[in-house]
Design a protein around this motif. Sequence first.
Motif, PDB file in Angstrom:
ATOM      1  N   GLN A  58       0.879  -1.074   0.157  1.00 58.19           N
ATOM      2  CA  GLN A  58      -0.167  -0.054  -0.009  1.00 58.19           C
ATOM      3  C   GLN A  58       0.943   1.253  -0.025  1.00 58.19           C
ATOM      4  OE1 GLN A  58      -2.519  -1.445   3.310  1.00 58.19           O
ATOM      5  NE2 GLN A  58      -4.121  -1.074   1.553  1.00 58.19           N
ATOM      6  N   LEU A  59       1.717   1.287  -0.859  1.00 61.95           N
ATOM      7  CA  LEU A  59       2.757   2.283  -1.151  1.00 61.95           C
ATOM      8  C   LEU A  59       1.733   3.753  -1.347  1.00 61.95           C
ATOM      9  CD1 LEU A  59       6.038   3.204  -1.147  1.00 61.95           C
ATOM     10  CD2 LEU A  59       5.552   2.933  -3.418  1.00 61.95           C
ATOM     11  N   LYS A  60       2.154   4.656  -0.823  1.00 59.27           N
ATOM     12  CA  LYS A  60       1.476   5.925  -1.058  1.00 59.27           C
ATOM     13  C   LYS A  60       2.432   7.136  -1.485  1.00 59.27           C
ATOM     14  CE  LYS A  60      -2.361   5.332   1.897  1.00 59.27           C
ATOM     15  NZ  LYS A  60      -1.736   3.829   2.492  1.00 59.27           N
ATOM     16  N   SER A  61       2.166   8.066  -2.238  1.00 64.92           N
ATOM     17  CA  SER A  61       2.782   9.176  -2.626  1.00 64.92           C
ATOM     18  C   SER A  61       2.743  10.323  -1.279  1.00 64.92           C
ATOM     19  CB  SER A  61       2.238   9.827  -3.755  1.00 64.92           C
ATOM     20  OG  SER A  61       2.458   9.237  -4.917  1.00 64.92           O
ATOM     21  N   PRO A  62       3.884  10.986  -1.030  1.00 65.38           N
ATOM     22  CA  PRO A  62       5.148  10.903  -1.925  1.00 65.38           C
ATOM     23  C   PRO A  62       6.159   9.993  -1.546  1.00 65.38           C
ATOM     24  CG  PRO A  62       5.216  12.661  -0.221  1.00 65.38           C
ATOM     25  CD  PRO A  62       3.746  11.935  -0.112  1.00 65.38           C
ATOM     26  N   ALA A  63       6.483   9.186  -2.659  1.00 67.00           N
ATOM     27  CA  ALA A  63       7.612   8.254  -2.411  1.00 67.00           C
ATOM     28  C   ALA A  63       8.628   8.191  -3.452  1.00 67.00           C
ATOM     29  CB  ALA A  63       6.836   6.986  -2.723  1.00 67.00           C
ATOM     30  N   ILE A  64       9.712   7.603  -3.504  1.00 70.27           N
ATOM     31  CA  ILE A  64      10.839   7.711  -4.191  1.00 70.27           C
ATOM     32  C   ILE A  64      11.256   6.340  -4.691  1.00 70.27           C
ATOM     33  CG2 ILE A  64      13.526   8.101  -4.187  1.00 70.27           C
ATOM     34  CD1 ILE A  64      11.943  10.817  -4.210  1.00 70.27           C
ATOM     35  N   LEU A  65      11.520   6.018  -5.921  1.00 69.87           N
ATOM     36  CA  LEU A  65      11.932   5.045  -6.365  1.00 69.87           C
ATOM     37  C   LEU A  65      13.377   4.885  -6.586  1.00 69.87           C
ATOM     38  CD1 LEU A  65       9.509   4.016  -9.128  1.00 69.87           C
ATOM     39  CD2 LEU A  65       8.878   3.930  -6.724  1.00 69.87           C
ATOM     40  N   VAL A  66      14.235   3.936  -6.109  1.00 70.68           N
ATOM     41  CA  VAL A  66      15.435   3.779  -6.181  1.00 70.68           C
ATOM     42  C   VAL A  66      15.724   2.330  -7.223  1.00 70.68           C
ATOM     43  CG1 VAL A  66      17.859   3.596  -5.288  1.00 70.68           C
ATOM     44  CG2 VAL A  66      16.091   4.977  -4.171  1.00 70.68           C
ATOM     45  N   ILE A  67      16.380   2.377  -8.297  1.00 72.78           N
ATOM     46  CA  ILE A  67      16.497   1.243  -9.217  1.00 72.78           C
ATOM     47  C   ILE A  67      17.787   1.187  -9.530  1.00 72.78           C
ATOM     48  CG2 ILE A  67      15.574   0.202 -11.320  1.00 72.78           C
ATOM     49  CD1 ILE A  67      13.125   1.944 -11.065  1.00 72.78           C
ATOM     50  N   GLY A  68      18.468   0.103  -9.213  1.00 76.78           N
ATOM     51  CA  GLY A  68      19.672  -0.295  -9.591  1.00 76.78           C
ATOM     52  C   GLY A  68      20.492  -1.323  -8.617  1.00 76.78           C
ATOM     53  N   ALA A  69      21.685  -1.722  -8.927  1.00 80.00           N
ATOM     54  CA  ALA A  69      22.196  -2.749  -8.025  1.00 80.00           C
ATOM     55  C   ALA A  69      22.374  -2.425  -6.491  1.00 80.00           C
ATOM     56  CB  ALA A  69      23.575  -3.291  -8.428  1.00 80.00           C
ATOM     57  N   VAL A  70      22.862  -1.136  -6.348  1.00 79.75           N
ATOM     58  CA  VAL A  70      22.819  -0.462  -5.159  1.00 79.75           C
ATOM     59  C   VAL A  70      21.655  -0.708  -4.177  1.00 79.75           C
ATOM     60  CG1 VAL A  70      24.522   1.007  -5.598  1.00 79.75           C
ATOM     61  CG2 VAL A  70      22.185   1.985  -5.788  1.00 79.75           C
ATOM     62  N   ALA A  71      20.491  -0.827  -4.737  1.00 81.76           N
ATOM     63  CA  ALA A  71      19.310  -1.117  -3.760  1.00 81.76           C
ATOM     64  C   ALA A  71      18.998  -2.551  -3.305  1.00 81.76           C
ATOM     65  CB  ALA A  71      18.011  -0.374  -4.809  1.00 81.76           C
ATOM     66  N   ALA A  72      19.841  -2.982  -3.685  1.00 79.88           N
ATOM     67  CA  ALA A  72      19.817  -4.671  -3.040  1.00 79.88           C
ATOM     68  C   ALA A  72      19.938  -4.741  -1.864  1.00 79.88           C
ATOM     69  CB  ALA A  72      21.114  -5.617  -3.694  1.00 79.88           C
ATOM     70  N   ARG A  73      19.215  -5.657  -1.020  1.00 83.47           N
ATOM     71  CA  ARG A  73      19.252  -5.640   0.484  1.00 83.47           C
ATOM     72  C   ARG A  73      20.736  -5.822   1.013  1.00 83.47           C
ATOM     73  NH1 ARG A  73      16.095  -4.732   3.887  1.00 83.47           N
ATOM     74  NH2 ARG A  73      13.754  -4.564   3.398  1.00 83.47           N
ATOM     75  N   ALA A  74      21.397  -6.699   0.406  1.00 86.42           N
ATOM     76  CA  ALA A  74      22.884  -6.700   0.786  1.00 86.42           C
ATOM     77  C   ALA A  74      23.906  -6.330  -0.080  1.00 86.42           C
ATOM     78  CB  ALA A  74      23.052  -8.309   1.208  1.00 86.42           C
ATOM     79  N   THR A  75      24.600  -5.279   0.288  1.00 83.88           N
ATOM     80  CA  THR A  75      25.350  -4.550  -0.692  1.00 83.88           C
ATOM     81  C   THR A  75      26.897  -5.002  -0.252  1.00 83.88           C
ATOM     82  OG1 THR A  75      25.482  -2.563   0.672  1.00 83.88           O
ATOM     83  CG2 THR A  75      24.046  -2.611  -1.080  1.00 83.88           C
ATOM     84  N   THR A  76      27.019  -5.859   0.655  1.00 87.28           N
ATOM     85  CA  THR A  76      28.384  -6.179   1.269  1.00 87.28           C
ATOM     86  C   THR A  76      28.897  -6.950  -0.023  1.00 87.28           C
ATOM     87  OG1 THR A  76      27.384  -6.539   3.314  1.00 87.28           O
ATOM     88  CG2 THR A  76      29.408  -7.121   2.993  1.00 87.28           C
ATOM     89  N   THR A  77      28.490  -7.849  -0.461  1.00 84.72           N
ATOM     90  CA  THR A  77      29.093  -8.741  -1.420  1.00 84.72           C
ATOM     91  C   THR A  77      29.367  -7.845  -2.568  1.00 84.72           C
ATOM     92  OG1 THR A  77      26.839  -9.506  -1.994  1.00 84.72           O
ATOM     93  CG2 THR A  77      28.297 -10.944  -0.815  1.00 84.72           C
ATOM     94  N   LEU A  78      28.306  -6.886  -3.154  1.00 78.64           N
ATOM     95  CA  LEU A  78      28.531  -6.192  -4.272  1.00 78.64           C
ATOM     96  C   LEU A  78      29.846  -5.480  -4.268  1.00 78.64           C
ATOM     97  CD1 LEU A  78      25.213  -4.366  -4.653  1.00 78.64           C
ATOM     98  CD2 LEU A  78      26.384  -5.874  -6.086  1.00 78.64           C
ATOM     99  N   TRP A  79      30.094  -4.586  -3.107  1.00 84.27           N
ATOM    100  CA  TRP A  79      31.142  -3.650  -3.215  1.00 84.27           C
ATOM    101  C   TRP A  79      32.466  -4.296  -2.972  1.00 84.27           C
ATOM    102  CZ3 TRP A  79      34.140  -2.674   1.204  1.00 84.27           C
ATOM    103  CH2 TRP A  79      33.621  -2.722   2.295  1.00 84.27           C
ATOM    104  N   GLU A  80      32.369  -5.624  -1.885  1.00 85.89           N
ATOM    105  CA  GLU A  80      33.537  -6.337  -2.080  1.00 85.89           C
ATOM    106  C   GLU A  80      33.950  -7.319  -3.073  1.00 85.89           C
ATOM    107  OE1 GLU A  80      32.840  -8.971   1.440  1.00 85.89           O
ATOM    108  OE2 GLU A  80      33.541  -7.574   3.069  1.00 85.89           O
ATOM    109  N   GLN A  81      33.042  -7.566  -3.944  1.00 87.37           N
ATOM    110  CA  GLN A  81      33.477  -8.339  -5.322  1.00 87.37           C
ATOM    111  C   GLN A  81      34.161  -7.532  -6.180  1.00 87.37           C
ATOM    112  OE1 GLN A  81      29.980 -10.538  -5.980  1.00 87.37           O
ATOM    113  NE2 GLN A  81      30.399 -12.105  -4.462  1.00 87.37           N
ATOM    114  N   GLY A  82      33.295  -6.140  -6.368  1.00 88.21           N
ATOM    115  CA  GLY A  82      33.608  -5.075  -7.383  1.00 88.21           C
ATOM    116  C   GLY A  82      34.683  -4.335  -7.245  1.00 88.21           C
TER     117      GLY A  82
END
Lengths: 254, 254
Positions: free
Chosen positions: B220-244
Motif C-alpha cells: 500500500q505504497l503512497k505518494s510522496p515516494a521515491i523509487l531507487v532502481i539499480g544494483a545498489v538497492a539490493a538488500r545486501a550490498t556487502t558482496t557487491l562492493w567487496e566483489q567489485g
Amino acid sequence: MSAKVWLVGAGPGDPELLTLKAVRALREADVVLIDDLVNDAVLEHCTGARIIPVGKRGGCRSTPQAFIHRLMLRYARQGKCVVRLKGGDPCIFGRGGEEAQWLREHGVDVELVNGITAGLAGATQCDISLTLRGVARGVTLVTAHTQDGSSLNWQALAQGGTTLVIYMGVAKLSEIREQLLAGGMAADTPVAMIENASLPHQRECRSDLTAMEQAASDFQLKSPAILVIGAVAARATTTLWEQGLPAMTADQSA
Amino acid sequence: MSAKVWLVGAGPGDPELLTLKAVRALREADVVLIDDLVNDAVLEHCTGARIIPVGKRGGCRSTPQAFIHRLMLRYARQGKCVVRLKGGDPCIFGRGGEEAQWLREHGVDVELVNGITAGLAGATQCDISLTLRGVARGVTLVTAHTQDGSSLNWQALAQGGTTLVIYMGVAKLSEIREQLLAGGMAADTPVAMIENASLPHQRECRSDLTAMEQAASDFQLKSPAILVIGAVAARATTTLWEQGLPAMTADQSA
C-alpha cells in the motif's frame, strides 16, 4: 554504550550550507576525521574535538582508506563520539556507503547525514536550474574518475535527455568530449565549468561541448571543478523555458 | 532598498536537514510562501513572519503558479523579506529556475538556497549508497511526471549504468517497468520504494523491476515516494562492493 560513528556531509564549501544535523554532530564530536575538500570554517561548530586531517595535503598521497577505517574503529571503541566529515554528500562519490558497511560489520553503529553536493550547489550559484520543465526532466551526476571498476555508458548518457553533472572531470575534458560526441550529443551543447562551487572565489566558464577543452585551458580552470552539460547550461535560459513550456496553470513543485 | 525573494529548499522532511542558510532566511522573513510537501516543523525558525500556504490541500487543485508569482512580486515590492519555501531542493523538480527567472525579469533580486533533495535523503536513510565504487559510478534523478513537455529516453536511462532515482513515480510503476524492460534493463534489477523519506514514519519496500508494481500494491505504497532502481538497492550490498572493488589503498573521497 555501543560504539558509533557519524558519517557527515559538510556540503560544497559554503559553511552556511551545512545542515542543522551536521552542526549537532560536530558539537557532540570528540574526534573529527576531516577530508581535504571540507572547508575548515565548518569546524567552528566543534567544542573541543580533536581534529584529524585524513585527506590529501600538498601533493602527498592520500591517507590510505584502510587506515581511516582503523582510526574510526579505534576511537569509536574507546567510546568517543566520532565524526567522519566529508565534502558534499557522504554517499555521492564520497565512499560513505563503503565506510558505513565496513563499520557495521565491525559492530559500530553508523549515522549518515546528507550534505549538499557540489554539483547542485555550483549550478545553483551560477543560476543554472539542473531540471527545467520543457528542457530537462532529470539530472545525472557522474564521476569521470576512472580508477573505479564500474563502467559508464557514455553513449546512453549522451542520449538520456538529462542534464549531465560531471565531477572530477577537469583532467578528462578531451575524453569526455569525444565520448559524448560519439554518443550523438550535439557539438554545440552548452557547458558550464564551475570551480570552487559555492565559495567566495567560485569562478565559472561557459562554453560548449566542442570548445570546452580550449575554453577551460584559456580560463586556467583548476580542480575541484564541476561540469554541467546540457541545454540548461546556456547563458540565457529565458527563451528555453518560455518556448518549451506548457501553460503555467498548475503547481508541480515537489 | 531593492526587492528580493529567497527561494529556499526546506529539505526532504526531517527538520534537522535544513541548512543554516535556510534557517537564516526564515529568521529574517516577513512573509513565507510554503509548499505543501514542506514539513511545518521548519517554521519554528520564523520570527513573526506571515505564513501563506500555496500548495495543494486536501485534494484541491493547486494554487496557480501565476498567482504565486504575483504574490511574491507584491510582497517583495512592498519591501518585505519574502521566502518561498519548497520541499527538497528548489532546482530539483521544484520550479526554482522558472520562478527565479520570472522574478529577475520583474526587477526582483533572487537568492537561491539549496536543500537536501528527497531522493538522496530517502536512499541514505535506507542505507543505500546511490553511488558505490565498482557498482554505480553515478546517479540519475528523474521525474515520472508527464505533464512536463520534455522527453525522457528510457532506453538510454536503462543502459546508462547509473542508479535511477525516480520522483513522482508511484502512479506510473507499470509504465516505468515496461519502459525500462524494453530498454534492456534486467528484470531482477533491485528496486527500493521509499515513502515519506527522512520522516519518522518513513517506510521502505524492497522488490525488483518485474515485481515492483505488485510489491507496491501489497505494501500500500503512497505518494510522496521515491523509487531507487539499480544494483545498489539490493538488500545486501556487502558482496557487491567487496566483489567489485579495486584494492582500498587510496582515498578517493570528494
